[in-house]
Design an enzyme around this catalytic site. Structure first.
Site, short mmCIF file in Angstrom:
data_model
loop_
_atom_site.label_atom_id
_atom_site.label_comp_id
_atom_site.label_asym_id
_atom_site.label_seq_id
_atom_site.Cartn_x
_atom_site.Cartn_y
_atom_site.Cartn_z
N SER A 1 0.89 -1.17 0.00
CA SER A 1 0.00 0.00 0.00
C SER A 1 0.92 1.21 0.00
O SER A 1 1.50 1.56 1.01
CB SER A 1 -0.91 0.01 1.24
OG SER A 1 -0.16 0.20 2.40
N GLN B 1 -5.45 -2.37 8.04
CA GLN B 1 -4.32 -3.16 7.55
C GLN B 1 -3.49 -3.90 8.60
O GLN B 1 -3.05 -5.01 8.36
CB GLN B 1 -3.40 -2.24 6.75
CG GLN B 1 -2.36 -2.95 5.92
CD GLN B 1 -1.86 -2.06 4.81
OE1 GLN B 1 -2.55 -1.84 3.83
NE2 GLN B 1 -0.68 -1.53 4.97
N GLU C 1 3.88 -10.04 6.19
CA GLU C 1 4.70 -9.51 7.29
C GLU C 1 4.76 -10.46 8.48
O GLU C 1 5.17 -10.06 9.57
CB GLU C 1 4.18 -8.13 7.70
CG GLU C 1 4.26 -7.15 6.54
CD GLU C 1 3.83 -5.74 6.89
OE1 GLU C 1 3.52 -5.49 8.07
OE2 GLU C 1 3.83 -4.89 5.99
N ASP D 1 -2.55 0.19 12.28
CA ASP D 1 -2.32 0.93 11.03
C ASP D 1 -3.56 0.72 10.20
O ASP D 1 -3.80 -0.36 9.68
CB ASP D 1 -1.08 0.40 10.30
CG ASP D 1 -0.90 1.04 8.92
OD1 ASP D 1 -1.65 1.99 8.60
OD2 ASP D 1 -0.03 0.59 8.16
N GLU E 1 -2.19 4.69 13.15
CA GLU E 1 -1.48 5.17 11.96
C GLU E 1 -2.45 5.30 10.79
O GLU E 1 -3.35 4.46 10.63
CB GLU E 1 -0.39 4.15 11.62
CG GLU E 1 0.45 4.48 10.41
CD GLU E 1 1.43 3.35 10.10
OE1 GLU E 1 1.71 3.15 8.90
OE2 GLU E 1 1.89 2.66 11.02
N ASP F 1 1.75 8.21 7.78
CA ASP F 1 2.58 7.41 6.87
C ASP F 1 2.27 7.84 5.44
O ASP F 1 3.00 8.62 4.84
CB ASP F 1 2.31 5.92 7.08
CG ASP F 1 3.01 5.04 6.04
OD1 ASP F 1 3.97 5.52 5.40
OD2 ASP F 1 2.59 3.89 5.84
N LYS G 1 10.05 5.61 6.47
CA LYS G 1 10.36 4.54 5.52
C LYS G 1 11.36 5.13 4.53
O LYS G 1 10.99 5.99 3.72
CB LYS G 1 9.11 4.08 4.77
CG LYS G 1 8.09 3.36 5.66
CD LYS G 1 6.81 3.09 4.87
CE LYS G 1 5.85 2.21 5.64
NZ LYS G 1 4.51 2.15 4.99
N ARG H 1 9.04 -2.31 4.99
CA ARG H 1 7.97 -2.35 4.00
C ARG H 1 7.47 -3.80 3.93
O ARG H 1 8.12 -4.72 4.41
CB ARG H 1 8.46 -1.93 2.61
CG ARG H 1 9.02 -0.53 2.48
CD ARG H 1 8.12 0.59 2.98
NE ARG H 1 6.82 0.73 2.36
CZ ARG H 1 6.46 1.68 1.48
NH1 ARG H 1 7.35 2.56 1.07
NH2 ARG H 1 5.23 1.77 1.03
N SER H 2 6.32 -3.99 3.28
CA SER H 2 5.78 -5.36 3.23
C SER H 2 6.62 -6.27 2.33
O SER H 2 6.70 -7.47 2.54
CB SER H 2 4.32 -5.35 2.79
OG SER H 2 4.17 -4.56 1.64
#
Length: 436
Positions: free
Chosen positions: A40, A164, A208, A243, A296, A322, A347, A376-377
């Site tokens: 995302s 998420q 993740e 998040d 988030e 984010d 990030k 990150r994923s």
């Protein structure tokens, strides 16, 4: 200390998608960095250059980015001094010439930026985290509170959950080693709880390392977390972070948020579609019934009025930007001017150079915001962010569940750093107070 060789190649990330790896060689040896990628992604992020050739990796190849390093950036870096991080980052930004790194690719530039930093640490004879502290003028270092994404929804999962990530944060631990143990034990308890309620298949893990049980919504996910925390014996010592990645379930036309976006229309409860006030009420209600400390991306990335309203009225939550901020100093300044949040997610690949990342962190710390470093994923075995979170005294990190090697390598690196530093303090309940 001068750069003798620069070489990039295409490798695979944890999702089996191509990404870029850059090696820089100096008289001290060869220094390698791998670049992650997200699922995302915020619309304001710097450009991750992909080939677009559908016959190869479905268009996701990074050979153009690799070529840009090997034929444009690399030759420009040869002979340069690795101790001049800011100067070299600026040179790469100018070489690209766009405002979003769209020509050479943020992935190409970042791979070089990180490897330059690693080479410089070796030049100084310092561990990476100590060099990062020296480079950015940080006198204090703290072990961060790790936030483990243990239940997945949204773009990361095939269940009905619109939001998420649901994370466990061991703020009641006394050190990082204990925090990791508390989280791992809670994760194993969560697995038992989920298996008993939803069956063996529900304990398969997502990108993740978290579980994606077929829960009906956020409250059911939060109930599972509270049960697992209690089962592990850590009630009151582990808090919860979310998040929401709300841009993913925002309807631009109706200006509404659809918490049932992933549920078929004929089975959906209309009350799951919320306006801003309805969604704020939802978050506040979660906070009343569950130990939620951090939220988030509670709203879409350009819904500034909603962000401001929530921050002004409910700033007792850590409200993390984010997709809103994308680690970009200009976006962070806008959010400060609009009082839109009180914490930033970091990030490095959203902005594409370390120097710009350092600037974003400094701005947030000087404002008294929380700072959370993030994976990150689509990850790799690279552990740079573990050193970054300690060296820049960020006090919080999220890098997945205590599962899957590309997640655990960061947590394991943090254990090594804590062991090496000995009596370094753990952020604990003070995790939101990041200091410059």
């Amino acid at each position: 200390m001068s750069i003798q060789k620069v070489h990039a190649r295409e490798i695979l990330d944890s999702r089996g998608n191509p990404t870029i790896e850059v090696e820089i060689t100096t008289g001290k040896g060869m220094f390698r960095s791998c670049v992650p990628s997200g699922a995302s992604t915020g619309v304001h992020e710097a450009v991750e250059l992909r080939d677009g050739d559908k016959k190869r990796y479905g268009g996701k190849g990074v050979l153009k980015a690799v070529e840009n390093v090997n034929t444009i950036i690399g030759p420009a870096l040869l002979g340069k001094n690795v101790l001049n991080q800011a100067e070299l980052d600026e040179m790469m930004i100018k070489l690209d010439g766009t405002n979003n790194k769209g020509k050479l690719g943020a992935n190409a530039i970042l791979g070089c930026s990180m490897s330059i930093c690693r080479a410089a640490a070796a030049e100084k004879g310092l561990p990476l985290y100590k060099y990062l502290a020296e480079l950015t003028g940080h006198k204090e270092m703290t072990m961060p509170v790790p936030c483990f994404n243990v239940i997945n929804g949204g773009a990361h999962a095939g269940n009905a959950l619109a939001m998420q990530e649901f994370m466990i944060c061991p703020t009641g631990a006394t050190n990082f080693h204990e925090a990791l143990r508390m989280a791992a034990e809670t994760y194993q308890c969560l697995k038992v709880v989920i298996k008993a309620k939803y069956g063996q298949d529900a304990t398969n893990v997502g990108d993740e390392g978290g579980f994606a049980p077929n829960v009906s919504g956020a409250r059911e996910a939060l109930d599972l977390l509270v049960e697992a925390i209690a089962k592990a014996g850590y009630t009151g010592k582990i808090e919860i972070a979310m998040d929401c990645a709300a841009s993913e379930f925002y309807n631009e036309e109706t200006k509404k948020y659809d918490l049932g976006k992933k549920i078929p229309a004929d089975k959906k409860d209309p009350s799951l579609v919320k306006d801003v006030d309805g969604l704020i009420a939802e978050y506040v209600d979660y906070g009343k019934h569950y130990p939620i400390a951090s939220i988030e991306d509670p709203f879409a990335e350009d819904d500034w009025a909603a962000w401001n309203k929530f921050t002004v009225e409910h700033g007792n939550f850590q409200i993390v930007g984010d997709d809103l901020l994308v680690t970009n100093p200009a976006r962070v300044q806008m959010a400060m001017d609009k009082n839109a949040c009180n914490s930033v997610l970091i990030k490095v690949n959203q902005i594409g150079t370390l120097t710009e990342t350092f600037k974003t962190i400094k701005m947030a710390q000087e404002k008294g915001w929380g700072v959370m470093a993030s994976h990150r994923s689509g990850e790799t075995e690279d552990t740079f962010i573990a050193d970054l979170v300690v060296g820049l005294n960020c006090k919080q990190i999220k890098t997945g569940a205590p599962c899957r090697s590309e997640r655990l390598c960061k947590y394991n690196q943090l254990m090594r750093i804590e062991e090496e530093l000995g009596n370094i303090p753990y952020a604990g309940k003070n995790w939101r107070n990041s200091t410059a």
